[in-house]
Design a protein around this motif. Structure first.
Motif, mmCIF file in Angstrom:
data_model
loop_
_atom_site.group_PDB
_atom_site.id
_atom_site.type_symbol
_atom_site.label_atom_id
_atom_site.label_comp_id
_atom_site.label_asym_id
_atom_site.label_seq_id
_atom_site.Cartn_x
_atom_site.Cartn_y
_atom_site.Cartn_z
ATOM 1 N N PRO A 87 0.805 -1.224 0.000
ATOM 2 C CA PRO A 87 0.000 0.000 0.000
ATOM 3 C C PRO A 87 0.842 1.280 0.000
ATOM 4 C CG PRO A 87 -0.899 -1.587 1.562
ATOM 5 C CD PRO A 87 0.417 -2.142 1.092
ATOM 6 N N ALA A 88 2.045 1.213 0.558
ATOM 7 C CA ALA A 88 2.903 2.405 0.594
ATOM 8 C C ALA A 88 3.254 2.872 -0.822
ATOM 9 C CB ALA A 88 4.167 2.125 1.396
ATOM 10 N N ARG A 89 3.339 1.929 -1.758
ATOM 11 C CA ARG A 89 3.661 2.290 -3.141
ATOM 12 C C ARG A 89 2.459 2.873 -3.873
ATOM 13 N NH1 ARG A 89 6.808 -2.312 -6.316
ATOM 14 N NH2 ARG A 89 6.489 -0.748 -7.968
ATOM 15 N N LEU A 90 1.288 2.837 -3.248
ATOM 16 C CA LEU A 90 0.082 3.397 -3.842
ATOM 17 C C LEU A 90 -0.198 4.808 -3.340
ATOM 18 C CD1 LEU A 90 -2.277 0.281 -3.738
ATOM 19 C CD2 LEU A 90 -0.661 0.969 -5.512
ATOM 20 N N ALA A 91 0.737 5.394 -2.608
ATOM 21 C CA ALA A 91 0.575 6.782 -2.185
ATOM 22 C C ALA A 91 0.457 7.672 -3.413
ATOM 23 C CB ALA A 91 1.765 7.212 -1.328
ATOM 24 N N LEU A 92 -0.413 8.667 -3.344
ATOM 25 C CA LEU A 92 -0.635 9.545 -4.486
ATOM 26 C C LEU A 92 0.633 10.312 -4.839
ATOM 27 C CD1 LEU A 92 -4.143 10.969 -3.551
ATOM 28 C CD2 LEU A 92 -3.626 9.320 -5.361
ATOM 29 N N PRO A 93 1.020 10.320 -6.107
ATOM 30 C CA PRO A 93 2.211 11.067 -6.514
ATOM 31 C C PRO A 93 1.974 12.570 -6.407
ATOM 32 C CG PRO A 93 1.089 10.159 -8.426
ATOM 33 C CD PRO A 93 0.388 9.608 -7.234
ATOM 34 N N GLN A 94 3.023 13.291 -6.118
ATOM 35 C CA GLN A 94 2.962 14.750 -6.057
ATOM 36 C C GLN A 94 3.327 15.297 -7.434
ATOM 37 O OE1 GLN A 94 1.950 16.522 -3.104
ATOM 38 N NE2 GLN A 94 1.336 14.389 -2.803
#
Length: 211
Positions: A87-94
């Motif tokens: 799930p950490a890799r699914l954080a929304l990109p800035q």
């Protein structure tokens, strides 16, 4: 500066969600991201298709966090491919500007054995556009999807219909679901970036997505 983030999900697979997401990203002059791709067609991934249709520079179509080979639900595709979705890799990109994020399949498609896309949407906390076909069965599928999103506290911008006009179904969904009708994207043939851009502009109001 980070612009608005809009999540595009659907009531089912194969309803035109990628086409709509590409049109929205292009109209916003923003960025497109599909975090998990499961299965690759002959003409490439959904990101490849969005890049062709949106009119955006290719660098504004972000690479997937996970690109899985097996064409099935992401949870099973990951298991078959020997991948664990973190799930950490699914954080929304800035990004510098608006971001359109496309889910996979429907609202309750599993990402893992314990979580669905709707759970991930709740974690993101960003507004969702629900793409729904207009054909038979859409009232049931769409109202159930609305209930699933609201049960998790996911903010819902409204419903974007895709297909031929079916006035009673569209009106019934929006009245019973107490949700905004954002517009309807007609079926486009041939589907070109120019035709998609014109159809989106004629059938949607951009301020509904940016207010």
């Amino acid at each position: 500066m980070q612009g608005p983030t809009i999540i595009v999900t659907g009531t089912d697979t194969g309803i035109g969600k990628t086409v709509f997401a590409a049109a929205l990203a292009g109209a916003l002059g923003g960025w497109y991201w599909k975090p998990v791709q499961a299965g690759i067609e002959e003409d490439g991934t959904d990101a490849d298709r969005a890049a062709r249709l949106s009119g955006l520079p290719r660098e504004r179509v972000l690479p997937e966090a996970y690109c899985l080979e097996t064409p099935c639900s992401p949870h099973l595709a990951a298991e078959i491919d020997g991948v664990v979705i973190d799930p950490a890799r699914l954080a929304l990109p800035q990004v510098d500007g608006p971001l359109v994020v496309e889910g996979a399949g429907g609202v309750l498609v599993p990402i893992s054995r314990s979580e669905t896309y709707a759970d991930q949407f709740a974690r993101w906390g960003e507004p969702v556009v629900l793409a729904a076909r207009t054909s038979l069965g859409t009232i049931n599928h769409t109202l159930l999807s609305i209930e699933a999103l609201r049960a998790r506290g996911v903010p819902l911008l409204g419903v974007a219909f895709i297909g031929d006009p079916v006035e009673d179904s569209e009106a019934t969904i929006c009245a019973m679901g107490q949700v905004k009708r954002l517009g309807r994207l007609p079926l486009i043939d041939p589907l070109t970036p120019e035709a998609l851009r014109s159809a989106f502009a004629a059938n949607f109001h951009l301020e509904d997505f940016t207010a």
